[in-house]
Write an enzyme that holds these catalytic residues in place. Sequence first.
Site, short mmCIF file in Angstrom:
data_model
loop_
_atom_site.label_atom_id
_atom_site.label_comp_id
_atom_site.label_asym_id
_atom_site.label_seq_id
_atom_site.Cartn_x
_atom_site.Cartn_y
_atom_site.Cartn_z
N PRO A 153 -5.50 8.70 -14.86
CG PRO A 153 -5.42 8.23 -17.24
CD PRO A 153 -6.06 7.81 -15.85
CD GLU A 203 -12.16 6.14 -23.06
OE1 GLU A 203 -11.68 7.32 -22.90
OE2 GLU A 203 -11.58 5.21 -23.67
NE ARG A 248 10.25 0.20 -0.06
CZ ARG A 248 10.84 1.28 0.10
NH1 ARG A 248 10.48 2.36 0.01
NH2 ARG A 248 12.15 1.00 0.52
CG ASP A 308 13.94 4.02 0.11
OD1 ASP A 308 14.89 3.41 0.31
OD2 ASP A 308 12.85 4.05 0.26
N1 ADE Z 1 -5.44 4.30 -15.02
C1 ADE Z 1 -4.93 4.60 -16.34
N2 ADE Z 1 -3.73 5.29 -16.43
C2 ADE Z 1 -3.44 5.75 -14.86
C3 ADE Z 1 -2.32 6.12 -14.52
N3 ADE Z 1 -1.32 6.81 -15.43
N4 ADE Z 1 -2.23 6.40 -13.22
C4 ADE Z 1 -3.27 5.94 -12.38
N5 ADE Z 1 -4.36 5.03 -12.87
C5 ADE Z 1 -4.43 5.16 -14.43
#
Ligand code: ADE
Length: 231
Positions: free
Chosen positions: A86, A113, A155, A170
């Site tokens: 994230p 984590e 794809r 798309d």
């Molecule tokens: N791992 C945990 N959350 C994630 C996300 N939003 N994007 C990519 N990998 C992740």
Amino acid sequence: MLKFDVVTVFPEYLEPLKLSLMGKAIDDGLMSVDVHDLRDKTHDKHKTVDDSPYGGGPGMVMKPEPWGDMLDDLVNDETVLIIPTPSGKQFTHSMAANFATKKHIIFACGRYEGIDSRVAQHYKTRIRVEEVSIGDYVLAGGEVAVLVMVEAIARLIPGVLGNQESAVDDSFALGSMENLLEGQIYTRPPVWRDLEVPAILTSGDHAKVAAWRHEQAVERTRQNRPDLLGE
Ligand code: ADE
């Protein structure tokens, strides 16, 4: 041929990559997917892959040694290493299109984590490494993000989509409808639950259809993603 290697502590999570469009792309020799269990690179009885974070705090951090042993086996000069997190750059259609031109992609799925930061730091000195997020939310691990990214990339590999389907219209496909979302779509029957298909689509006037679709795309983009219009 694009070779994907996925490293995870939950190999079963990646089973869906054998299905449908991606299964066919594999059968057709356009891509391959090999899944590797990180625990194969542990050497203790409990197959430990994590430890508590230096500096304190909640959760666990993935240890660097099993990652180093696994990645050393897999990397070559042409490898792009993608680490889903994230904290990464936002994954986009244009990023997918770029990855679709590569020969070899390794995904390193973190759990807990995340992975000790020295793993990314080390491989950045050897190959291209990208830390990538699929959106502004936190998943329990990188596996689901890999399913998303592999499907989006696959794809766009030439030959994966048939002539019937095409990636150019798309939402987000560059060079088609600018940076617009796709508008409404319809098929038979012409009336369903008192709802009629817009008459213009059955008019046979291709220029009018194209103009109408563009208007609809702008309207939908304004409703759902005004940021794409700079609004
Ligand atoms: N791992 C945990 N959350 C994630 C996300 N939003 N994007 C990519 N990998 C992740």
